[in-house]
Design a protein around this motif. Structure first.
Motif, PDB file in Angstrom:
ATOM      1  N   SER A   1       0.801  -1.131  -0.116  1.00  0.00           N
ATOM      2  CA  SER A   1       0.005   0.136  -0.023  1.00  0.00           C
ATOM      3  C   SER A   1       0.877   1.035   0.002  1.00  0.00           C
ATOM      4  CB  SER A   1      -1.024   0.156   1.119  1.00  0.00           C
ATOM      5  OG  SER A   1      -1.810  -1.176   1.234  1.00  0.00           O
ATOM      6  N   PRO A   2       0.258   2.348  -0.354  1.00  0.00           N
ATOM      7  CA  PRO A   2       0.886   3.496  -0.404  1.00  0.00           C
ATOM      8  C   PRO A   2       1.564   3.821   0.971  1.00  0.00           C
ATOM      9  CG  PRO A   2      -1.073   3.996  -1.509  1.00  0.00           C
ATOM     10  CD  PRO A   2      -0.932   2.529  -0.832  1.00  0.00           C
TER      11      PRO A   2
ATOM     12  N   LEU B   1      -3.573   1.358   4.468  1.00  0.00           N
ATOM     13  CA  LEU B   1      -4.093  -0.074   3.998  1.00  0.00           C
ATOM     14  C   LEU B   1      -5.654   0.205   3.599  1.00  0.00           C
ATOM     15  CD1 LEU B   1      -3.023  -2.019   7.000  1.00  0.00           C
ATOM     16  CD2 LEU B   1      -1.775  -1.657   4.975  1.00  0.00           C
ATOM     17  N   ASP B   2      -6.149  -0.848   2.889  1.00  0.00           N
ATOM     18  CA  ASP B   2      -7.478  -0.738   2.581  1.00  0.00           C
ATOM     19  C   ASP B   2      -8.426  -0.074   3.243  1.00  0.00           C
ATOM     20  OD1 ASP B   2      -6.886  -1.791   0.148  1.00  0.00           O
ATOM     21  OD2 ASP B   2      -7.522  -3.902   0.828  1.00  0.00           O
ATOM     22  N   ASP B   3      -8.662  -0.293   4.823  1.00  0.00           N
ATOM     23  CA  ASP B   3      -9.676   0.060   5.661  1.00  0.00           C
ATOM     24  C   ASP B   3      -8.759   0.971   6.924  1.00  0.00           C
ATOM     25  OD1 ASP B   3     -11.752  -1.019   4.182  1.00  0.00           O
ATOM     26  OD2 ASP B   3     -11.381  -2.921   5.243  1.00  0.00           O
TER      27      ASP B   3
END
Length: 449
Positions: free
Chosen positions: A221-222, A250-252
């Motif tokens: 992730s960035p 992350l995604d969440d």
């Protein structure tokens, strides 16, 4: 396939000859060799070179190309290195008997150190972008390498560099890198300010980075990072603070890492501290919620040749404490005693702290020891020490000892050394087996070249 291997070997041979004959290159051997006669008290074994363990030799070929364009205020420069080396360690040869080797064992490395355009007060690099900043490193938790450099505990942030360029103007630095296509790509942005110096003794510097890390199989992730350091240098009081932070998106959720270190000195009193959400501790591994502290007192400025130190590592989990007292008997002669005690593990399981559960407590781990050292470059250096350790409250006491006398002054170009090491004189099942329980005695004469 055989033809390909033959071609590669011939190409390496031709390259080797060309490099050796080229201007600005040099080739040669470097390392150390000599005689070591040892005796092991555990099994009564003895022999030269520690029972046929060979010395280490390195063959190095180093090439440097430094090309500058023009005589004006703006010019270009390229600097490159080519190294060919062969490691003869553990080959088991003896003296003039020698041994044979083939090119399959030869390793080469080419490194482009610099390709930049320079101008008055500025630099533009065409081939690289700096790595992440690391201002905060533990002054307490470290190991010493053979070349006397240190491996300090620090927090490692996620940072995947993309190929890019770098611009520097009066110590202000900016870097940019990108690779990818229309669907996925990796972007790297880097920056660092100049050192701000103020007349009142205050100094500071800041920097940061961004890495998208989403290209060519990378699925991270960035990540975004920021660092800063500030210092105050007065006549009676000095203070230094540094911090590194990293955010992984992350995604969440957002994964956050940070570490901070601080040092303060007032007169002969010094205080150091280090904290990390997740630290890579040399010799220990990754540790979460890691906190260490140290206080020292150098009484030499007060007329006493004494140095006191109290260190406590992994405060939140283990409370691993050590007290040391050093006394300078003379300019060359130093004596030191130390003692340590670990209160508990308080929930430390591997790199995790799980609720500080008393189930994980380990009461009674302690250590004590004493050492003396003498150093005189015109004569010799000598050191000796003894250590006691009990790793659990119901375990046997481990007794270890060492002693060494060496001199480079007796024979010019050679070092004579007599050394003794014992890891476990009481046969208490120490984890260390490098030197054996009762130890090994060695006499050596080594020549460096």
């Amino acid at each position: 396939m055989k033809n390909v291997n033959l071609f590669i070997k011939r190409a390496v041979c031709v390259l080797f000859v060309l490099l050796t004959l080229s201007t600005g290159l040099f080739a040669g051997f470097s390392g150390s060799t000599g005689m070591t006669l040892s005796y092991n008290f555990d099994d009564n074994s003895y022999g030269f070179n520690r029972n046929n363990t060979s010395a280490k030799f390195d063959f190095n070929l180093l090439g440097v190309s430094d090309i500058s364009g023009g005589d004006g205020s703006v010019k270009a420069q390229v600097e490159a290195y080519l190294t060919l080396y062969y490691n003869f360690e553990n080959t088991g040869f003896s003296g003039k008997d020698g041994f044979t080797f083939n090119l399959d064992n030869l390793t080469g490395q080419f490194r482009l150190e610099d390709a930049s355009i320079y101008g008055p007060g500025w630099e533009f690099s065409l081939v690289w972008i700096p790595g992440q900043l690391d201002y905060a490193k533990s002054p307490i938790d470290y190991t010493v390498n053979e070349d006397d450099t240190l491996n300090n505990a620090t927090a490692t942030m996620l940072y995947n560099k993309a190929p890019g360029v770098y611009f520097k103007w009066h110590d202000n630095e900016v870097g940019f890198g990108i690779e990818g296509d229309s669907d996925n790509y990796n972007i790297t942005v880097y920056g660092q300010t100049q050192r701000f110096l103020f007349s009142n003794g205050l100094a500071m510097r800041f920097g940061g980075f961004y890495s998208s890390a989403n290209y060519n199989g990378m699925t991270q992730s960035p990540a975004l990072g920021a660092s800063g350091k500030i210092g105050y240098y007065g006549n009676l009081f000095q203070l230094y603070l540094a911090a590194d932070t990293g955010f992984t998106f992350l995604d969440d959720t957002v994964d956050f890492k940070a570490d901070i270190m601080g040092s303060a000195y007032f007169g002969f009193i010094g205080i150091d501290a280090y904290y990390a959400t997740t630290a890579d501790v040399p010799g220990v591994g990754s540790q979460q919620q890691y906190l260490s502290g140290r206080i020292t007192a150098d009484l030499d400025s007060a007329g006493l040749p004494v140095r006191l130190g109290f260190t406590i590592k992994d405060i939140l989990a283990k409370q691993d404490m050590e007290l040391s007292i050093g006394y300078a008997i003379s300019k060359n002669f130093l004596a030191e005693v130390h003692g340590g005690y670990t209160i508990a593990s308080n929930g430390r399981v591997g790199d995790m702290i799980q609720g500080f559960n008393s189930y994980y407590k380990r009461i009674g781990a302690w250590s004590a020891g004493a050492s003396v050292s003498f150093e005189d470059d015109t004569l010799m250096t000598a050191e000796a020490g003894i250590d006691l350790e009990q790793i659990l409250d119901d375990s046997e006491i481990i007794l270890s000892a060492y002693g060494e006398v060496s001199s480079k002054a007796i024979i010019s170009g050679a070092e004579l050394k007599l050394r003794y090491d014992a890891d476990d004189l009481t046969h208490a099942s120490s984890d260390s087996t490098e030197n054996g329980d009762l130890g090994a005695l060695s006499l050596s004469c080594m020549i460096e070249w």
